[in-house]
Scaffold this active site. Structure first.
Site, PDB file in Angstrom:
ATOM      1  N   ASP A 173      72.135  28.986  52.061  1.00 45.12           N
ATOM      2  CA  ASP A 173      70.722  29.299  51.803  1.00 45.12           C
ATOM      3  C   ASP A 173      69.791  28.751  52.875  1.00 45.12           C
ATOM      4  O   ASP A 173      68.596  29.023  52.851  1.00 45.12           O
ATOM      5  CB  ASP A 173      70.299  28.776  50.430  1.00 45.12           C
ATOM      6  CG  ASP A 173      71.004  29.532  49.322  1.00 45.12           C
ATOM      7  OD1 ASP A 173      70.989  29.051  48.179  1.00 45.12           O
ATOM      8  OD2 ASP A 173      71.586  30.595  49.610  1.00 45.12           O
ATOM      9  N   ARG A 210      78.111  41.123  45.286  1.00 44.55           N
ATOM     10  CA  ARG A 210      77.969  39.864  44.549  1.00 44.55           C
ATOM     11  C   ARG A 210      78.733  40.001  43.227  1.00 44.55           C
ATOM     12  O   ARG A 210      78.164  40.190  42.182  1.00 44.55           O
ATOM     13  CB  ARG A 210      76.490  39.520  44.347  1.00 44.55           C
ATOM     14  CG  ARG A 210      75.763  39.303  45.678  1.00 44.55           C
ATOM     15  CD  ARG A 210      74.359  38.774  45.504  1.00 44.55           C
ATOM     16  NE  ARG A 210      74.368  37.364  45.089  1.00 44.55           N
ATOM     17  CZ  ARG A 210      73.225  36.645  44.963  1.00 44.55           C
ATOM     18  NH1 ARG A 210      72.058  37.232  45.169  1.00 44.55           N
ATOM     19  NH2 ARG A 210      73.266  35.384  44.597  1.00 44.55           N
ATOM     20  N   PRO A 211      80.069  39.923  43.336  1.00 40.21           N
ATOM     21  CA  PRO A 211      80.904  40.133  42.138  1.00 40.21           C
ATOM     22  C   PRO A 211      80.714  39.021  41.101  1.00 40.21           C
ATOM     23  O   PRO A 211      80.196  37.953  41.427  1.00 40.21           O
ATOM     24  CB  PRO A 211      82.320  40.104  42.696  1.00 40.21           C
ATOM     25  CG  PRO A 211      82.234  39.344  43.957  1.00 40.21           C
ATOM     26  CD  PRO A 211      80.869  39.586  44.516  1.00 40.21           C
ATOM     27  N   ILE A 212      81.132  39.301  39.883  1.00 38.90           N
ATOM     28  CA  ILE A 212      81.090  38.256  38.843  1.00 38.90           C
ATOM     29  C   ILE A 212      82.440  38.142  38.139  1.00 38.90           C
ATOM     30  O   ILE A 212      82.522  37.690  36.991  1.00 38.90           O
ATOM     31  CB  ILE A 212      79.957  38.535  37.817  1.00 38.90           C
ATOM     32  CG1 ILE A 212      80.092  39.935  37.198  1.00 38.90           C
ATOM     33  CG2 ILE A 212      78.582  38.350  38.431  1.00 38.90           C
ATOM     34  CD1 ILE A 212      79.106  40.159  36.058  1.00 38.90           C
ATOM     35  N   ASP A 213      83.503  38.537  38.847  1.00 36.59           N
ATOM     36  CA  ASP A 213      84.841  38.502  38.250  1.00 36.59           C
ATOM     37  C   ASP A 213      85.278  37.089  37.846  1.00 36.59           C
ATOM     38  O   ASP A 213      85.991  36.903  36.855  1.00 36.59           O
ATOM     39  CB  ASP A 213      85.864  39.098  39.225  1.00 36.59           C
ATOM     40  CG  ASP A 213      85.874  38.352  40.549  1.00 36.59           C
ATOM     41  OD1 ASP A 213      84.804  38.304  41.210  1.00 36.59           O
ATOM     42  OD2 ASP A 213      86.905  37.775  40.919  1.00 36.59           O
ATOM     43  N   GLN A 214      84.837  36.077  38.570  1.00 34.21           N
ATOM     44  CA  GLN A 214      85.232  34.705  38.225  1.00 34.21           C
ATOM     45  C   GLN A 214      84.536  34.219  36.957  1.00 34.21           C
ATOM     46  O   GLN A 214      85.108  33.442  36.191  1.00 34.21           O
ATOM     47  CB  GLN A 214      84.931  33.745  39.398  1.00 34.21           C
ATOM     48  CG  GLN A 214      85.684  34.093  40.663  1.00 34.21           C
ATOM     49  CD  GLN A 214      87.199  34.060  40.466  1.00 34.21           C
ATOM     50  OE1 GLN A 214      87.765  33.030  40.098  1.00 34.21           O
ATOM     51  NE2 GLN A 214      87.849  35.186  40.679  1.00 34.21           N
ATOM     52  N   CYS A 256      69.103  38.604  45.272  1.00 30.98           N
ATOM     53  CA  CYS A 256      69.061  38.932  46.705  1.00 30.98           C
ATOM     54  C   CYS A 256      70.240  39.840  47.078  1.00 30.98           C
ATOM     55  O   CYS A 256      71.360  39.655  46.617  1.00 30.98           O
ATOM     56  CB  CYS A 256      69.133  37.659  47.539  1.00 30.98           C
ATOM     57  SG  CYS A 256      67.729  36.586  47.242  1.00 30.98           S
ATOM     58  N   ARG A 296      69.030  36.975  39.756  1.00 35.54           N
ATOM     59  CA  ARG A 296      70.464  36.666  39.666  1.00 35.54           C
ATOM     60  C   ARG A 296      70.740  35.689  38.526  1.00 35.54           C
ATOM     61  O   ARG A 296      71.728  35.823  37.815  1.00 35.54           O
ATOM     62  CB  ARG A 296      70.894  36.032  40.999  1.00 35.54           C
ATOM     63  CG  ARG A 296      72.375  35.802  41.121  1.00 35.54           C
ATOM     64  CD  ARG A 296      73.044  37.028  41.568  1.00 35.54           C
ATOM     65  NE  ARG A 296      74.483  36.910  41.579  1.00 35.54           N
ATOM     66  CZ  ARG A 296      75.275  37.970  41.445  1.00 35.54           C
ATOM     67  NH1 ARG A 296      74.751  39.175  41.276  1.00 35.54           N
ATOM     68  NH2 ARG A 296      76.587  37.841  41.451  1.00 35.54           N
ATOM     69  N   ARG A 343      59.429  34.111  45.162  1.00 31.99           N
ATOM     70  CA  ARG A 343      60.380  33.906  44.064  1.00 31.99           C
ATOM     71  C   ARG A 343      60.871  32.468  44.051  1.00 31.99           C
ATOM     72  O   ARG A 343      61.280  31.957  43.019  1.00 31.99           O
ATOM     73  CB  ARG A 343      61.615  34.803  44.256  1.00 31.99           C
ATOM     74  CG  ARG A 343      61.353  36.260  44.123  1.00 31.99           C
ATOM     75  CD  ARG A 343      62.616  37.040  44.400  1.00 31.99           C
ATOM     76  NE  ARG A 343      63.749  36.543  43.621  1.00 31.99           N
ATOM     77  CZ  ARG A 343      64.957  37.068  43.680  1.00 31.99           C
ATOM     78  NH1 ARG A 343      65.184  38.079  44.480  1.00 31.99           N
ATOM     79  NH2 ARG A 343      65.940  36.591  42.954  1.00 31.99           N
ATOM     80  N   LYS A 372      64.775  25.418  42.171  1.00 28.21           N
ATOM     81  CA  LYS A 372      64.757  26.734  41.487  1.00 28.21           C
ATOM     82  C   LYS A 372      66.122  27.007  40.862  1.00 28.21           C
ATOM     83  O   LYS A 372      66.208  27.422  39.695  1.00 28.21           O
ATOM     84  CB  LYS A 372      64.417  27.833  42.484  1.00 28.21           C
ATOM     85  CG  LYS A 372      64.734  29.237  41.993  1.00 28.21           C
ATOM     86  CD  LYS A 372      64.518  30.311  43.021  1.00 28.21           C
ATOM     87  CE  LYS A 372      65.634  30.497  43.988  1.00 28.21           C
ATOM     88  NZ  LYS A 372      66.734  31.364  43.541  1.00 28.21           N
ATOM     89  N   ASN A 373      67.187  26.799  41.631  1.00 26.63           N
ATOM     90  CA  ASN A 373      68.511  27.184  41.138  1.00 26.63           C
ATOM     91  C   ASN A 373      69.020  26.255  40.034  1.00 26.63           C
ATOM     92  O   ASN A 373      69.746  26.700  39.143  1.00 26.63           O
ATOM     93  CB  ASN A 373      69.506  27.292  42.297  1.00 26.63           C
ATOM     94  CG  ASN A 373      69.160  28.482  43.193  1.00 26.63           C
ATOM     95  OD1 ASN A 373      68.423  29.376  42.788  1.00 26.63           O
ATOM     96  ND2 ASN A 373      69.661  28.471  44.405  1.00 26.63           N
TER      97      ASN A 373
END
Ligand code: EPZ
Length: 439
Positions: free
Chosen positions: A326, A140-144, A135, A111, A418, A40-41
């Site tokens: 996971d 769940r930051p996205i700064d990177q 999830c 996500r 999902r 999936k990922n």
């Protein structure tokens, strides 16, 4: 060569699964064979990366799960032509994409939609998406991700719940990630694929699905080296139009979930179509606990004699090749059935122990202290009415129901469906007494 005229509009039906439950009668030993679906990922990253292409492509072994169907719906909303054939392959032609704004309301439900930031930035030099969902287990930051886009010369603006990224041009740069992030590694790699010059991503994540996205892009004409190590070099190319097919790797987490089901029901399951090297973090620990693990070229058989005591163990989740976060919830259920006191340390996410409250209603004896859960095994688990709070926590509660005495009802199984293709039919084929009901 992909025949682009065959890729016609097709309504992707995303079934409403919020009101469905699984009813499980515990006590059966699972045994048999199960074919593992595509990752999936990896598929989320590859479908997003396909939006960068200058030609059509065929992607094989795409799992038919809700997250993927939502991603396809979002990409079709952008204007891409996508068709799924009877074998589960996707034919994608992104050349008719007419907008850089991914503002379909379903963007907020998964996500993986954030990969469209990098893909649309690479295609249009600008992109706008709603803040992604996914999830809920802590911040769940996205700064990177933003750090990488800014390094390539883009300006980032977050307002009204949307992320907007724009650049005069994208120029290869050196990016040192402060945190090992799967998403940031993939997003920056996608955005850099057509940037001018060379981008070096240091402290990159090394998960198998990152390698899969890199291999897909290279098949389409990109020049990415080092994926799977902590230094990835992306030499930008002007055009990506190889018009090729690509097959997605097997899902490491789906495979691990069935391997754990074999151990906790004291049964015997062979997972087929896997890459054993991807499963080594789990196979090593299962053997340490006393399970018998037989590894073939593309299969792994996990078995535990009926009534055998498994030994307690200590686990710590880490970025690949460490033990995958996971598989943390599913493994914690196995530790409830082992003999003695085990430890599970969750070092990737802030708050990924929420499902333990549900396990406690089933009789589990677990003490949480920050990132550490101490599991006292050997207690009987009994069936209860519980709720799937996220994808892997939901799968863990199903595993607990397989082991528990009596009946377990797991609510809100949309979260489970999902990420697990044909979950019910695969579990039933292994001997699970499980039924799906629409409430
Ligand atoms: C991916 O999430 C997976 N999702 C997750 O799987 C998985 O748990 C996670 O990687 C770790 O392996 C998809 O691939 C769609 P990260 P992602 O960026 O990319 C911090 C499942 O069950 N971080 O590797 O969001 C973050 O807070 C799902 O299939 C930052 O600080 O994870 C976390 O502590 C659940 N800043 C750590 O890094 C950032 O910009 C790892 O996150 C990004 C991340």
């Amino acid at each position: 060569m992909i025949n682009r005229t065959l890729i016609k509009e097709e309504k992707v039906k995303v079934r409403d699964q919020h009101l469905a439950s699984y009813i499980i009668r515990g006590g059966n030993r699972l045994s048999g064979d199960v074919n593992i679906s595509g990752s999936k990922n990896a598929a989320l990253g590859i479908i997003s990366a396909a939006m960068l292409l200058d030609g059509a492509c065929k992607i094989e072994n795409v799992p038919d799960v809700a997250d993927i169907n939502v991603m396809v719906e979002i990409c079709k909303h952008l204007g891409a032509k996508i068709k799924r054939d009877s074998e589960g392959s996707l034919y994608i032609d992104p050349c008719s994409i007419s907008t850089w704004e991914a503002t379909h309301d379903k963007v907020r439900s998964i996500r993986g939609s954030y990969y469209l930031l990098g893909a649309l930035l690479g295609r249009f030099k600008k992109s706008t998406i709603y803040m992604p969902g996914g999830c809920n287990f802590g911040t769940r930051p996205i700064d990177q991700h933003m750090k990488g886009f800014e390094a390539l010369g883009a300006h980032v603006n977050i307002e009204y719940g949307k992320i907007h990224v724009e650049a005069e041009k994208l120029k290869g740069e050196h990016v040192f990630l402060d945190v090992v992030s799967v998403g940031a590694t993939v997003n920056i790699m996608i955005a850099a694929a057509k940037a001018e010059g060379v981008t070096v991503i240091e402290n990159a994540a090394r998960e198998p699905h990152i390698v899969d996205v890199a291999n897909f892009l290279n098949t389409m004409g990109a020049n990415i080296r080092g994926a799977g190590t902590d230094v990835i070099r992306v030499s930008g190319v002007p055009v990506l139009e190889a018009d090729c097919s690509y097959s997605i790797i097997p899902d490491q987490i789906e495979a691990g979930t069935y391997m754990l089901a074999a151990a906790l029901t004291r049964g015997q399951i062979t997972v087929h179509g896997v890459i054993p090297r991807h499963m080594e973090p789990l196979t090593a620990k299962l053997e340490e606990m006393g399970a018998l693990v037989e590894v073939g070229d593309e299969s792994i058989c996990v078995s535990v004699e009926n009534g055998k005591q498994l030994q307690a163990a200590s686990y710590k989740t880490m970025p690949y090749p460490g033990f995958p976060t996971d598989l943390q919830p599913q493994t914690t259920v196995l530790l409830c059935t082992a003999n003695g006191s085990s430890r599970m340390t969750e070092s990737v996410w802030d708050n990924r122990f929420q499902y333990i409250d549900d396990l406690k209603t089933m009789g589990a004896d677990i003490l949480i202290s920050g990132k550490l859960a101490i599991i006292e095994g050997g207690h009987k688990l009994t069936g209860a009415h519980v709720t799937a709070r996220d994808l892997r926590a939901g799968a863990a509660l199903v595993l607990a129901g397989l082991y528990a005495e009596g009946m377990t009802e797991v609510d809100d199984i949309s979260k489970i469906e999902r990420g697990y293709e044909n979950f019910i039919s695969k579990m039933r084929s292994l001997g699970a007494d499980i039924t799906r009901i629409e409430n």
